[in-house]
Design an enzyme around this catalytic site. Structure first.
Site, PDB file in Angstrom:
ATOM      1  CE  LYS A  16      10.829 -32.234  -1.137  1.00  0.00           C
ATOM      2  NZ  LYS A  16      10.922 -33.589  -1.652  1.00  0.00           N
ATOM      3  CG  HIS A 101       5.281 -32.818   0.546  1.00  0.00           C
ATOM      4  ND1 HIS A 101       6.041 -33.944   0.689  1.00  0.00           N
ATOM      5  CD2 HIS A 101       5.695 -32.223  -0.594  1.00  0.00           C
ATOM      6  CE1 HIS A 101       6.898 -34.022  -0.321  1.00  0.00           C
ATOM      7  NE2 HIS A 101       6.708 -32.993  -1.112  1.00  0.00           N
ATOM      8  CD  GLU A 150       5.128 -33.267  -4.790  1.00  0.00           C
ATOM      9  OE1 GLU A 150       6.006 -32.605  -5.337  1.00  0.00           O
ATOM     10  OE2 GLU A 150       5.120 -33.487  -3.563  1.00  0.00           O
ATOM     11  N   GLY A 156      12.343 -37.299  -5.205  1.00  0.00           N
ATOM     12  CA  GLY A 156      13.745 -37.383  -4.807  1.00  0.00           C
ATOM     13  C   GLY A 156      14.502 -38.561  -5.388  1.00  0.00           C
TER      14      GLY A 156
HETATM   15  P1  13P Z   1      12.060 -33.631  -5.816  1.00  0.00           P
HETATM   16  O1  13P Z   1      11.870 -32.549  -6.875  1.00  0.00           O
HETATM   17  O2  13P Z   1      13.306 -33.490  -5.026  1.00  0.00           O
HETATM   18  O3  13P Z   1      11.847 -34.993  -6.401  1.00  0.00           O
HETATM   19  O4  13P Z   1      10.882 -33.415  -4.758  1.00  0.00           O
HETATM   20  C1  13P Z   1       9.593 -33.322  -5.200  1.00  0.00           C
HETATM   21  C2  13P Z   1       8.760 -32.795  -4.117  1.00  0.00           C
HETATM   22  O5  13P Z   1       8.505 -33.505  -3.152  1.00  0.00           O
HETATM   23  C3  13P Z   1       8.324 -31.404  -4.197  1.00  0.00           C
HETATM   24  O6  13P Z   1       7.347 -31.123  -3.245  1.00  0.00           O
END
Ligand code: 13P
Length: 229
Positions: A16, A101, A150, A156
């Site tokens: 990110k 995403h 996801e 997160g």
């Molecule tokens: P986290 O692993 O921080 O929950 O994020 C997931 C994600 O968005 C991966 O693209």
């Protein structure tokens, strides 16, 4: 350990908007030498655009089994598109792109149509697109064979989906798009829960956000999945 004999397993680090070039290179120097060399294990790192060139150089110099990708790319060709990162330029450094995403869909109003255009640009430039979806109702552009499920509630938050639920969604996606589609899970993956998602052998890999930032934890995730082979 999930058995890498007869299928590809993807472990993808999505950094990110994190890491300076210095921090990125420190990560590569720590993680690169510890990655197992196995053709069926596809480990990918997706840094911010500013780190990509230096990361690619470090991976090549170290001859590490690490694919370099981006977290997004432009839906346009090269040209008068201020601020955009075109696939035709990125292809010098990357082989892989995360597209659609949920953070881009929600924060930057990315639509299904834009996702489709970005996928086309990636494919035209020999960049493998990974399309992220929040659930089975989100359209997957034609020809895409790598998808990440996801769920928003898991991103997160520290509250990962269960392997059973993620497996069910993966089965539905494969029913919809064809059995050749590879489906990854993402959302609060850690070194502790990583292998549980791959035990049923329905899922084909993991997309890791926060836990990928720490080199030690990321290596543990790769080891949990590959058994270190
Ligand atoms: P986290 O692993 O921080 O929950 O994020 C997931 C994600 O968005 C991966 O693209």
């Amino acid at each position: 350990m999930v058995g890498l004999e007869n299928k590809n397993i993807w472990i993808i680090a999505n950094w990110k908007s994190n890491k300076t070039i210095k921090e990125a290179l420190e990560w590569i120097e720590l993680v690169g030498p510890r990655l197992p060399k196995n053709n069926n294990l596809k480990v990918v790192v997706c840094p911010p655009f500013t780190d990509v060139e230096e990361v690619k150089k470090a991976v090549m110099v170290g001859n590490y089994p690490l694919i370099v990708g981006v977290q997004d790319l432009s839906p346009f060709e090269v040209g008068p598109y201020t601020g955009e990162e075109s696939a035709a330029i990125l292809k010098d450094f990357v082989d892989f792109a995360i597209i659609g995403h949920s953070e881009r869909r929600h924060n930057f109003f990315e639509t299904d149509e834009m996702v489709k255009e970005k996928v086309e640009m990636a494919r035209k430039n020999s960049i493998t697109p990974l399309v992220c979806i929040e659930g089975v109702d989100v359209p997957i552009p034609e020809g895409v064979d790598l998808v990440a499920y996801e769920p928003i509630f898991a991103i997160g938050t520290g509250e990962a989906d269960t392997p059973q639920s993620a497996g069910k969604i993966a089965t539905l996606i494969k029913q919809k798009t064809g059995q050749d589609t590879q489906v990854l899970y993402g959302g609060s993956v850690t070194a502790e829960n990583a292998s549980s998602f791959l035990e049923s052998k329905i899922l084909d890999g993991l997309l890791v956000g926060k836990a990928s930032l720490d080199p030690g934890e990321f290596v543990q995730i790769v080891e949990a999945v590959s058994g270190g082979d």
